[in-house]
Design an enzyme around this catalytic site. Sequence first.
Site, PDB file in Angstrom:
ATOM      1  N   ASP A  98     -20.944 -71.636   5.672  1.00 37.92           N
ATOM      2  CA  ASP A  98     -19.752 -70.993   6.196  1.00 37.92           C
ATOM      3  C   ASP A  98     -19.337 -71.745   7.455  1.00 37.92           C
ATOM      4  O   ASP A  98     -20.190 -72.124   8.249  1.00 37.92           O
ATOM      5  CB  ASP A  98     -20.067 -69.532   6.552  1.00 37.92           C
ATOM      6  CG  ASP A  98     -19.032 -68.575   6.019  1.00 37.92           C
ATOM      7  OD1 ASP A  98     -17.868 -68.722   6.410  1.00 37.92           O
ATOM      8  OD2 ASP A  98     -19.386 -67.684   5.229  1.00 37.92           O
ATOM      9  N   ASP A 203     -13.804 -69.953   7.125  1.00 35.89           N
ATOM     10  CA  ASP A 203     -13.448 -68.581   7.466  1.00 35.89           C
ATOM     11  C   ASP A 203     -12.017 -68.497   8.016  1.00 35.89           C
ATOM     12  O   ASP A 203     -11.643 -69.288   8.889  1.00 35.89           O
ATOM     13  CB  ASP A 203     -14.437 -68.094   8.531  1.00 35.89           C
ATOM     14  CG  ASP A 203     -14.338 -66.621   8.812  1.00 35.89           C
ATOM     15  OD1 ASP A 203     -14.679 -65.836   7.921  1.00 35.89           O
ATOM     16  OD2 ASP A 203     -13.926 -66.259   9.935  1.00 35.89           O
ATOM     17  N   GLU A 258     -10.763 -69.543   3.113  1.00 39.52           N
ATOM     18  CA  GLU A 258     -10.425 -68.123   3.075  1.00 39.52           C
ATOM     19  C   GLU A 258      -9.025 -68.018   3.667  1.00 39.52           C
ATOM     20  O   GLU A 258      -8.833 -68.224   4.868  1.00 39.52           O
ATOM     21  CB  GLU A 258     -11.420 -67.308   3.893  1.00 39.52           C
ATOM     22  CG  GLU A 258     -11.205 -65.820   3.698  1.00 39.52           C
ATOM     23  CD  GLU A 258     -11.835 -64.969   4.790  1.00 39.52           C
ATOM     24  OE1 GLU A 258     -12.156 -63.814   4.502  1.00 39.52           O
ATOM     25  OE2 GLU A 258     -11.980 -65.447   5.930  1.00 39.52           O
ATOM     26  N   HIS A 318     -18.911 -60.104   0.641  1.00 40.00           N
ATOM     27  CA  HIS A 318     -19.517 -59.255   1.673  1.00 40.00           C
ATOM     28  C   HIS A 318     -18.481 -58.397   2.402  1.00 40.00           C
ATOM     29  O   HIS A 318     -18.865 -57.532   3.184  1.00 40.00           O
ATOM     30  CB  HIS A 318     -20.252 -60.140   2.678  1.00 40.00           C
ATOM     31  CG  HIS A 318     -19.313 -61.068   3.394  1.00 40.00           C
ATOM     32  ND1 HIS A 318     -18.694 -62.126   2.756  1.00 40.00           N
ATOM     33  CD2 HIS A 318     -18.848 -61.071   4.663  1.00 40.00           C
ATOM     34  CE1 HIS A 318     -17.901 -62.743   3.620  1.00 40.00           C
ATOM     35  NE2 HIS A 318     -17.981 -62.130   4.783  1.00 40.00           N
ATOM     36  N   ASP A 319     -17.193 -58.647   2.196  1.00 38.37           N
ATOM     37  CA  ASP A 319     -16.153 -57.856   2.868  1.00 38.37           C
ATOM     38  C   ASP A 319     -15.532 -56.808   1.947  1.00 38.37           C
ATOM     39  O   ASP A 319     -14.689 -56.018   2.387  1.00 38.37           O
ATOM     40  CB  ASP A 319     -15.001 -58.758   3.331  1.00 38.37           C
ATOM     41  CG  ASP A 319     -15.402 -59.692   4.455  1.00 38.37           C
ATOM     42  OD1 ASP A 319     -16.327 -59.347   5.209  1.00 38.37           O
ATOM     43  OD2 ASP A 319     -14.791 -60.767   4.570  1.00 38.37           O
TER      44      ASP A 319
END
Length: 544
Positions: A98, A203, A258, A318-319
């Site tokens: 990430d 991210d 993202e 994970h979100d």
Amino acid sequence: MERDFLSRYGVYQIYPMSFCDANGDGKGDIPGILSKLDYLQSLGVRVIWFSPLYPSPMWDMGYDIADYYDINPIFGTMADFDLLMEETKRRGMRVIMDLVVNHTSDQHPWFLEALRNPDSKYRDYYIFRKGKGKNGRKPPNNWTSTFFGSAWKEVPEEQGTFYLHLYSEHQPDLNWHNEAVYQEVKKIVEYWMDKGVYGFRCDVISEIYKESLEDGKRGMPGRPTGFEHYIATPGCHRILKRLRKEVIEPRHGVLIGECYGVERDQAAAFLDDELDTLFGFEITDPGIFKKTMASERFRQILMSWQKLECNGNYLENHDQHRAIGKYVREGPFEKEGGKMLIALLCSLKGVPFFFQGQEIGMKDYRHLSLEESHDAVAHFLDGMLKRYWMPKPLRRWFARKYGRDDARCPMPFLPESGHGFTNSSVEPWQKFNELSSRINVALEEKDETSILHFFRRCLRLRQVDDVLSLGNIRFLPSDEEVLLFLRERKGAKRLCVFNLSDKEKPIPSLVLENTTKNLLLSNYLHGKKEESLLPYEFGIYAIK
Ligand code: NOJ
């Protein structure tokens, strides 16, 4: 080339805190991950994306990085990481890190120095501005944070000076107008690629470059105020093109973006010499008061994002909430539904992404209280709604809907206590999902009809079938809530039909014309000669 690799093999996301705990402290770690590499290999996983492994105060569970060149002691040491690189390589797997560079942690030495010494060069790594109003105590503009409230925090030791944070105040935004920031990030990327990392999941990359700091338009539902000044700006595109050209391409790496806040029409530009693939957000949003995504809305969004050259196809991370319960209804057909969603990801054009636990059909954790939640969003939201005097049950409903804990529970490998996540009797950092004794790897291994067995077959089919992984896609007319499409490559064709609803649907005639002989995969046992498509039924056919 690399895009094709990702499209063929897909990506499996590991959330390190919750995957496997080898040292018995109740938190996942790299030695734990090492112990599960054979399992991942047995699934057919070839590319793993790790949510942040770097040192962090964990205000936002690692998305607040305090040191880009080390490993968080919770997860192990750099030696553990090097071993992870070796062991993944030995199994033909590739590693994606990430990269969180819209912001750092407020504990990052750059930020600490910027606060300590306003004349230091690090001051301009961030976005500091004088406040407005008579005494300068009002924020410099009206922007709001994605995590609610103003996007500006007044520096406690410097009245009238603020810094920008699009996320929590513990995540100050970097100033991408400063060449030194680009050079720092370039160095970070090179460092990890020199260690053998294949690429990065970037991210909120769509918001790194703030084109101006003018007031934002108010009243755009679901959008933080100010977003039009920083989403998908020309500056952001310039930076990505440069990073790709200077660092990623020469090393044959990949960038996955993202793209928060990016509309479908804006997304294509990111795939032009910038990102290999990207995540849009339309697919995650069932609407403001809804928990489940309506099947027809789901179908329309899927079709629209398939227009992109290489969409990142995901339903969980994970979100987000788990897919079973969101895109398919819980109940008698949820198992077929879970399989259908996996097959959908494996049949669409683009890159399929899976989140740990999706391969066993894990569902949301329903009984976590706000007090037990580690998620900043759930707490911020509750705090904000309280200020508007919203009654507690309604506040809790919203915290549930927008909170991000439900899919972050420890991964259950075994039915019994500890669930193979940990050997210790220590409480894990986050409670086990109450379903873990029923939904876990060991039980599904024993059941030939399980989602786990299906996942292996399905991923394998995509990986060996060039038409399914690399072909063009063409949607055919169909009933509402039914997706009918062709994948085509070098004269070979696959016909794919997906009933996205829990109701029976008429079989498209093109499907009826095909015999069971042509059927490559389905979630029901029969070949297709019945009158209708059953709830969540899908079929993938090899046709002439
Ligand atoms: C997206 C990450 O997936 C999320 O977990 C995080 O809170 C925000 N970006 C901010 O970094």
